[in-house]
Design a protein around this motif. Sequence first.
Motif, PDB file in Angstrom:
ATOM      1  N   LYS A  76      40.628   6.091 -20.066  1.00 33.42           N
ATOM      2  CA  LYS A  76      41.419   7.271 -20.424  1.00 33.42           C
ATOM      3  C   LYS A  76      42.745   7.230 -19.663  1.00 33.42           C
ATOM      4  CE  LYS A  76      37.282  10.034 -21.395  1.00 33.42           C
ATOM      5  NZ  LYS A  76      36.489  11.234 -21.041  1.00 33.42           N
ATOM      6  N   GLU A  77      42.898   8.172 -18.706  1.00 35.29           N
ATOM      7  CA  GLU A  77      44.124   8.202 -17.925  1.00 35.29           C
ATOM      8  C   GLU A  77      44.020   7.228 -16.754  1.00 35.29           C
ATOM      9  OE1 GLU A  77      41.222  10.895 -16.043  1.00 35.29           O
ATOM     10  OE2 GLU A  77      41.954  10.613 -18.101  1.00 35.29           O
ATOM     11  N   THR A  78      45.164   6.909 -16.179  1.00 36.27           N
ATOM     12  CA  THR A  78      45.214   6.043 -15.008  1.00 36.27           C
ATOM     13  C   THR A  78      45.649   6.854 -13.795  1.00 36.27           C
ATOM     14  OG1 THR A  78      47.489   5.417 -15.517  1.00 36.27           O
ATOM     15  CG2 THR A  78      45.739   3.984 -16.359  1.00 36.27           C
ATOM     16  N   LEU A  79      45.426   6.283 -12.623  1.00 36.70           N
ATOM     17  CA  LEU A  79      45.849   6.898 -11.367  1.00 36.70           C
ATOM     18  C   LEU A  79      47.190   6.305 -10.956  1.00 36.70           C
ATOM     19  CD1 LEU A  79      42.442   6.737  -9.456  1.00 36.70           C
ATOM     20  CD2 LEU A  79      43.410   8.716 -10.633  1.00 36.70           C
ATOM     21  N   SER A  80      48.116   7.154 -10.551  1.00 38.07           N
ATOM     22  CA  SER A  80      49.441   6.704 -10.114  1.00 38.07           C
ATOM     23  C   SER A  80      49.493   6.678  -8.596  1.00 38.07           C
ATOM     24  CB  SER A  80      50.527   7.630 -10.658  1.00 38.07           C
ATOM     25  OG  SER A  80      50.523   7.640 -12.072  1.00 38.07           O
ATOM     26  N   SER A  81      50.143   5.657  -8.062  1.00 41.47           N
ATOM     27  CA  SER A  81      50.317   5.553  -6.619  1.00 41.47           C
ATOM     28  C   SER A  81      51.188   6.690  -6.116  1.00 41.47           C
ATOM     29  CB  SER A  81      50.955   4.212  -6.258  1.00 41.47           C
ATOM     30  OG  SER A  81      51.337   4.187  -4.893  1.00 41.47           O
ATOM     31  N   LEU A  94      43.000   6.450  -0.140  1.00 39.82           N
ATOM     32  CA  LEU A  94      44.008   6.888   0.830  1.00 39.82           C
ATOM     33  C   LEU A  94      43.330   7.034   2.183  1.00 39.82           C
ATOM     34  CD1 LEU A  94      45.701   9.602  -1.395  1.00 39.82           C
ATOM     35  CD2 LEU A  94      46.578   7.311  -0.916  1.00 39.82           C
ATOM     36  N   THR A  95      43.915   6.418   3.212  1.00 42.40           N
ATOM     37  CA  THR A  95      43.286   6.390   4.524  1.00 42.40           C
ATOM     38  C   THR A  95      44.298   6.756   5.594  1.00 42.40           C
ATOM     39  OG1 THR A  95      41.822   4.604   3.780  1.00 42.40           O
ATOM     40  CG2 THR A  95      41.963   4.980   6.151  1.00 42.40           C
ATOM     41  N   LEU A  96      43.888   7.627   6.508  1.00 44.63           N
ATOM     42  CA  LEU A  96      44.638   7.929   7.727  1.00 44.63           C
ATOM     43  C   LEU A  96      43.814   7.429   8.905  1.00 44.63           C
ATOM     44  CD1 LEU A  96      46.010  11.546   7.122  1.00 44.63           C
ATOM     45  CD2 LEU A  96      47.265   9.396   7.012  1.00 44.63           C
ATOM     46  N   GLN A  97      44.389   6.527   9.692  1.00 41.92           N
ATOM     47  CA  GLN A  97      43.654   5.887  10.781  1.00 41.92           C
ATOM     48  C   GLN A  97      44.406   6.094  12.088  1.00 41.92           C
ATOM     49  OE1 GLN A  97      43.191   1.584  10.538  1.00 41.92           O
ATOM     50  NE2 GLN A  97      41.065   1.775  11.179  1.00 41.92           N
ATOM     51  N   SER A 151      37.210  -5.186  -4.543  1.00 43.84           N
ATOM     52  CA  SER A 151      38.505  -5.748  -4.153  1.00 43.84           C
ATOM     53  C   SER A 151      39.617  -4.748  -4.452  1.00 43.84           C
ATOM     54  CB  SER A 151      38.758  -7.060  -4.908  1.00 43.84           C
ATOM     55  OG  SER A 151      37.775  -8.016  -4.574  1.00 43.84           O
ATOM     56  N   LEU A 152      40.110  -4.119  -3.387  1.00 47.61           N
ATOM     57  CA  LEU A 152      41.233  -3.189  -3.503  1.00 47.61           C
ATOM     58  C   LEU A 152      42.467  -3.833  -2.868  1.00 47.61           C
ATOM     59  CD1 LEU A 152      39.542   0.213  -2.556  1.00 47.61           C
ATOM     60  CD2 LEU A 152      39.903  -0.766  -4.829  1.00 47.61           C
ATOM     61  N   GLU A 153      43.595  -3.657  -3.514  1.00 49.45           N
ATOM     62  CA  GLU A 153      44.856  -4.222  -3.025  1.00 49.45           C
ATOM     63  C   GLU A 153      45.631  -3.147  -2.261  1.00 49.45           C
ATOM     64  OE1 GLU A 153      49.056  -6.019  -4.799  1.00 49.45           O
ATOM     65  OE2 GLU A 153      47.295  -5.790  -6.105  1.00 49.45           O
ATOM     66  N   THR A 154      46.125  -3.515  -1.077  1.00 52.44           N
ATOM     67  CA  THR A 154      46.937  -2.594  -0.293  1.00 52.44           C
ATOM     68  C   THR A 154      48.345  -2.536  -0.890  1.00 52.44           C
ATOM     69  OG1 THR A 154      45.680  -3.071   1.721  1.00 52.44           O
ATOM     70  CG2 THR A 154      47.844  -2.075   1.999  1.00 52.44           C
ATOM     71  N   VAL A 155      48.721  -1.365  -1.423  1.00 50.41           N
ATOM     72  CA  VAL A 155      50.030  -1.218  -2.065  1.00 50.41           C
ATOM     73  C   VAL A 155      51.022  -0.494  -1.155  1.00 50.41           C
ATOM     74  CG1 VAL A 155      49.025  -1.265  -4.371  1.00 50.41           C
ATOM     75  CG2 VAL A 155      49.298   0.930  -3.196  1.00 50.41           C
ATOM     76  N   GLU A 186      47.437   3.038   1.582  1.00 54.00           N
ATOM     77  CA  GLU A 186      46.996   3.304   0.210  1.00 54.00           C
ATOM     78  C   GLU A 186      46.547   1.981  -0.413  1.00 54.00           C
ATOM     79  OE1 GLU A 186      48.451   5.517  -3.900  1.00 54.00           O
ATOM     80  OE2 GLU A 186      49.942   4.529  -2.628  1.00 54.00           O
ATOM     81  N   GLN A 187      45.314   1.974  -0.916  1.00 53.40           N
ATOM     82  CA  GLN A 187      44.760   0.799  -1.587  1.00 53.40           C
ATOM     83  C   GLN A 187      44.397   1.182  -3.014  1.00 53.40           C
ATOM     84  OE1 GLN A 187      41.648   0.338   1.489  1.00 53.40           O
ATOM     85  NE2 GLN A 187      42.322  -1.789   1.633  1.00 53.40           N
ATOM     86  N   MET A 188      44.599   0.234  -3.940  1.00 57.07           N
ATOM     87  CA  MET A 188      44.324   0.524  -5.340  1.00 57.07           C
ATOM     88  C   MET A 188      43.717  -0.689  -6.022  1.00 57.07           C
ATOM     89  SD  MET A 188      47.550   2.785  -6.694  1.00 57.07           S
ATOM     90  CE  MET A 188      46.599   3.329  -8.108  1.00 57.07           C
ATOM     91  N   LEU A 189      42.891  -0.403  -7.019  1.00 60.60           N
ATOM     92  CA  LEU A 189      42.454  -1.410  -7.973  1.00 60.60           C
ATOM     93  C   LEU A 189      43.342  -1.228  -9.192  1.00 60.60           C
ATOM     94  CD1 LEU A 189      40.531  -3.642  -8.900  1.00 60.60           C
ATOM     95  CD2 LEU A 189      38.941  -1.867  -9.652  1.00 60.60           C
ATOM     96  N   LYS A 190      44.327  -2.108  -9.305  1.00 60.85           N
ATOM     97  CA  LYS A 190      45.368  -1.914 -10.316  1.00 60.85           C
ATOM     98  C   LYS A 190      44.898  -2.355 -11.700  1.00 60.85           C
ATOM     99  CE  LYS A 190      48.656  -4.166  -8.163  1.00 60.85           C
ATOM    100  NZ  LYS A 190      50.011  -4.655  -7.797  1.00 60.85           N
ATOM    101  N   VAL A 191      45.480  -1.722 -12.696  1.00 59.34           N
ATOM    102  CA  VAL A 191      45.221  -2.097 -14.081  1.00 59.34           C
ATOM    103  C   VAL A 191      45.729  -3.526 -14.302  1.00 59.34           C
ATOM    104  CG1 VAL A 191      45.771  -1.594 -16.486  1.00 59.34           C
ATOM    105  CG2 VAL A 191      45.343   0.286 -14.880  1.00 59.34           C
TER     106      VAL A 191
END
Length: 349
Positions: A76-81, A94-97, A151-155, A186-191
């Motif tokens: 359906k919809e996608t998530l935007s960074s 989204l992570t705060l460390q 596998s998430l990519e750090t964007v 911020e990490q994402m599994l991109k389209v």
Amino acid sequence: MEGGGRPSASQAVLLAASSAITALLYSVYRQKARVARGLEGARKVRLDGDLRAVLLEAPGRCVPYAVIEGVVRSVKETLSSQFVESCKGVVQRLTLQEHKMVWNRTTHLWNDYEKIIHQRTNTTPFELAPAEDAAGVSIRVMKPLEAAELSLETVYEKFHPSVQSFTDVIGHYISGERPKGIQETEQMLKVGTALTGVGELVLDNATIKLQPPKQGMPYYLSSLDFESLLQKQESSARFWKILTVVSGFATCAVLFFLLRKQYRHHRERQHLRQMQEEFRHAQERLSSAEGGEILKNACVVCLSSTKSCVFLECGHVCSCHECYQALPEPKKCPICRQSITRVVALYNS
């Protein structure tokens, strides 16, 4: 070794700890080897028109452990960074460390310390589609956050250093904690990302789903190809196997040391009993040969020469000088088996 040939408490604890570590490592190795064997035996399927027919022929319309490769496509919809423009994905984390230095009172050193203070993961339904843009079969991916390797990519990544005043610095030295700052990630599994999915493949009405397997095998959504993923698991199994073998050898060495000590103690006691028995028989023979009179001053070893040595520190007078010289090193008293530190000559007037 303690008296009676029993191992000391420290030796028993060492053997028990070594055995427990070996058993733990072996358990981990068995689990890793099971995963590698299961991954090697997984059925490889292709995203083509024959996939639906394969599932229709399978028992329960299900392949319990299957390998499928495709690219990520949103349902359906996608998530935007939040930080990168035109970056679309289906999983967003989204992570705060917090980063700080902590004073170690044992080593008297400042050590780095990291702590996640906030983490949020957003997902949207997605599927795996053929790499080509052909109108083929797609697979709906279920419960992606349960995957053992997602596998998430750090964007986006930014470090916000903490601002400290002089009084803050003094307070941090007193408390033993020095904050360094906050890292925002911020990490994402991109389209469009190529994924290798390993899990249960099931045909549910008209939808083909990839979901966590029910027989306890791990669920994978990895950016690695299948061969690389398999080699990674096999390497992990070999690593734990080597640790198990090394720990097993150490356990066997400790056990061999304790058994060798016990065997030597047993041999010494057996030799002492044999000497005492020979001495008793010799006394009986001398008693009968001398008409019942025991030769009290005879050497207990040769039974022919006169006792002429005083063994210290035990104080026994039981040997002639020639038999003392013939005793094996380290020299021990034939009566009590105590070590001989020095010898004093005995003169009978």
